[in-house]
Design an enzyme around this catalytic site. Structure first.
Site, PDB file in Angstrom:
ATOM      1  N   LEU A  10       0.860  -1.173   0.000  1.00 38.81           N
ATOM      2  CA  LEU A  10       0.000   0.000   0.000  1.00 38.81           C
ATOM      3  C   LEU A  10       0.900   1.228   0.000  1.00 38.81           C
ATOM      4  O   LEU A  10       1.992   1.195   0.563  1.00 38.81           O
ATOM      5  CB  LEU A  10      -0.908   0.031   1.237  1.00 38.81           C
ATOM      6  CG  LEU A  10      -1.919  -1.108   1.401  1.00 38.81           C
ATOM      7  CD1 LEU A  10      -2.633  -0.984   2.750  1.00 38.81           C
ATOM      8  CD2 LEU A  10      -2.934  -1.112   0.257  1.00 38.81           C
ATOM      9  N   ASP A  11       0.453   2.303  -0.634  1.00 39.19           N
ATOM     10  CA  ASP A  11       1.224   3.536  -0.617  1.00 39.19           C
ATOM     11  C   ASP A  11       1.462   3.994   0.821  1.00 39.19           C
ATOM     12  O   ASP A  11       0.690   3.663   1.728  1.00 39.19           O
ATOM     13  CB  ASP A  11       0.483   4.641  -1.371  1.00 39.19           C
ATOM     14  CG  ASP A  11       0.378   4.358  -2.865  1.00 39.19           C
ATOM     15  OD1 ASP A  11       1.168   3.559  -3.371  1.00 39.19           O
ATOM     16  OD2 ASP A  11      -0.505   4.960  -3.506  1.00 39.19           O
ATOM     17  N   LYS A  12       2.495   4.783   1.007  1.00 40.41           N
ATOM     18  CA  LYS A  12       2.859   5.268   2.340  1.00 40.41           C
ATOM     19  C   LYS A  12       1.664   5.850   3.084  1.00 40.41           C
ATOM     20  O   LYS A  12       1.448   5.562   4.264  1.00 40.41           O
ATOM     21  CB  LYS A  12       3.961   6.328   2.203  1.00 40.41           C
ATOM     22  CG  LYS A  12       4.304   7.045   3.499  1.00 40.41           C
ATOM     23  CD  LYS A  12       5.325   8.151   3.264  1.00 40.41           C
ATOM     24  CE  LYS A  12       5.601   8.934   4.545  1.00 40.41           C
ATOM     25  NZ  LYS A  12       6.564  10.040   4.324  1.00 40.41           N
ATOM     26  N   ARG A  40      -5.907   5.996  -7.469  1.00 42.68           N
ATOM     27  CA  ARG A  40      -5.644   7.433  -7.493  1.00 42.68           C
ATOM     28  C   ARG A  40      -5.599   7.957  -8.919  1.00 42.68           C
ATOM     29  O   ARG A  40      -6.186   9.003  -9.231  1.00 42.68           O
ATOM     30  CB  ARG A  40      -4.327   7.724  -6.767  1.00 42.68           C
ATOM     31  CG  ARG A  40      -4.352   7.349  -5.288  1.00 42.68           C
ATOM     32  CD  ARG A  40      -2.961   7.332  -4.684  1.00 42.68           C
ATOM     33  NE  ARG A  40      -2.348   8.651  -4.709  1.00 42.68           N
ATOM     34  CZ  ARG A  40      -1.084   8.874  -4.370  1.00 42.68           C
ATOM     35  NH1 ARG A  40      -0.293   7.864  -3.989  1.00 42.68           N
ATOM     36  NH2 ARG A  40      -0.589  10.093  -4.406  1.00 42.68           N
TER      37      ARG A  40
END
Length: 341
Positions: free
Chosen positions: A148-150, A263
Site C-alpha cells: 500500500l502507498d505510504k 488514485r
C-alpha cells in the site's frame, strides 16, 4: 581492479569529463559512480549541493555535461542493504506460523528504499517476527507480497515462510480471476461520478514527465499495463438538485493491482481523491465551496483519502478462505463527518 568510488565513499572525489562525455549530469555521474548509488540518489545529492563544478556548487541535475568539465562529488557511505528490526507497533489482525495480517497506518512505508531506509513496515516485521520472515521477496522486501502507498491505510498480509509467499503471490498475480482473492477500498473523491456504478478500464504506465508518477497510457503503448477498477458511489456530500455533489464516498474493487491505480483512475475520470497532492492538486480550491468548519478539516487533511478496508485470500496451508475488514481510520471518519455537516 578496485572501484575507487567504493573506496572514496564519504570523501570528495574529482571526476573529469572526457571528449565523449554527454547527456544529463545525474545520468553521467550515476554511470561513473556505479551500482552503490541509484540515479535518484545521485540526483538528490546534486540538489543537496554535494557536487561542485570548478569549486562552485551546482544543484541542477539536468545540467548538460561537457567535455573538459571537472566535477567534485562527495559520496556518503553506501547504505547497509539488510534492514534491521525496529520496535514499531503493529496493529495485528491475525497471525499464525505462515502469515501475519496487519492494518497499516498512514505514514508507514512498506519496505526500505531511497529516502526511507528505516522506520518501515519491513523493519517492524523483522522485529516482530524474527527469522521466520520469508526471504523470497528479496533482502529488502522479506515476506512482502503486495503493498500500500505510504499514506494509504488498511489491511495487508505478509508471508512468514517461502511456501506461504509463493502461494499468496500466485493469488495476487491472479487478481481474483480464478482464486478467492478480493480487495476493496473506500475513498473520498471530489465531485460525484456521472454513473453511480462503473468500471474504469484504462492502461497505466510511468509518466513521461515524472517517473515517480503513473499515467493513463494507450493500450498499445510499449510500457502500458492493463488496469481495471470497479467503483460504486456509497454516499454523496453536499448534493445539489441537479444530482451533482461536491464530494463522494466510493467503494473500489480492483481487477488489477497497479501502482497508484485507484488514485490515477479516479483522477482520469475527473474525480481525484481528496488530499491527493500528486494527482488532485488542481482540485484543492474546491474546499472554498464548503462551509468554514468543513473547509478547515479538508485543508488540514494530510494525505490521499484512501483506505484498504477489505482483504480476502485463501490460506496457503489450510485452504480456508480468510476474510478481513478494517473500519475507516479516525482521520477519514472525521473528514466524512465534516463533509456531511
Amino acid at each position: 581492479m578496485s572501484d575507487p568510488f567504493k573506496e572514496a565513499a564519504g570523501i570528495r572525489k574529482v571526476l573529469t569529463a572526457d571528449e565523449t562525455a554527454e547527456g544529463r549530469l545525474d545520468a553521467w555521474l550515476t554511470a561513473k559512480v556505479g551500482e552503490d548509488f541509484s540515479r535518484s540518489r545521485i540526483k538528490a545529492l546534486v540538489k543537496e549541493g554535494a557536487v561542485l563544478l570548478n569549486g562552485v556548487p551546482i544543484t541542477d541535475p539536468q545540467r548538460k555535461v561537457r567535455p573538459g568539465d571537472s566535477y567534485q562529488i562527495t559520496l556518503p557511505e553506501p547504505e547497509d542493504p539488510t534492514p534491521k528490526g525496529e520496535n514499531i507497533p503493529l496493529d495485528v489482525l491475525f497471525e499464525d506460523d505462515d502469515l501475519i495480517v496487519i492494518s497499516k497506518p498512514a505514514g508507514l512505508v512498506v519496505h526500505p528504499a531511497a529516502g526511507n531506509w528505516t522506520g518501515t513496515l519491513v523493519n517492524a516485521l523483522i522485529y516482530h517476527c524474527g527469522a521466520s520472515l520469508s526471504g523470497i521477496g528479496g533482502v529488502r522486501r522479506p515476506g512482502i507480497v503486495h503493498r500500500l502507498d505510504k499514506d494509504t491505510t488498511g489491511v495487508m498480509v505478509v508471508a512468514k515462510n517461502d511456501v506461504a509467499h509463493r502461494h499468496l503471490s500466485q493469488q495476487f498475480a491472479d487478481h481474483g480471476r480464478t482464486m478467492p482473492l478480493e480487495r476493496a477500498y473506500q475513498a473520498i473523491v471530489w465531485g460525484r461520478p456521472s454513473q453511480l456504478v462503473g468500471t474504469i478500464d484504462a492502461a497505466l504506465g510511468r509518466s513521461t514527465g515524472d517517473r515517480t508518477r503513473r499515467a493513463v497510457k494507450r493500450s498499445d503503448s510499449h510500457d502500458a499495463d492493463e488496469a481495471v477498477t470497479h467503483y460504486q458511489v456509497l454516499e454523496r456530500f453536499h448534493e445539489n438538485p441537479d444530482a451533482t455533489a461536491l464530494a463522494s464516498l466510493i467503494d473500489c474493487r480492483l481487477e488489477t493491482g497497479r501502482t497508484h491505480q485507484i488514485r490515477v483512475h479516479m483522477a482520469h475520470i475527473g474525480h481525484p481523491l481528496l488530499g491527493d497532492v500528486v494527482y488532485g492538486a488542481g482540485f484543492k480550491t474546491k474546499a472554498n465551496l464548503l462551509p468554514e468548519a468543513a473547509k478547515k478539516v479538508v485543508n488540514r487533511f494530510p494525505r490521499q483519502a484512501l483506505h484498504a478496508y477489505l482483504l480476502q485470500f485463501e490460506h496457503p496451508r489450510s485452504g480456508e478462505v480468510m476474510h478481513f475488514e478494517s473500519p475507516l481510520p479516525d482521520d477519514m471518519k472525521e473528514l466524512a463527518a465534516a463533509l456531511r455537516a
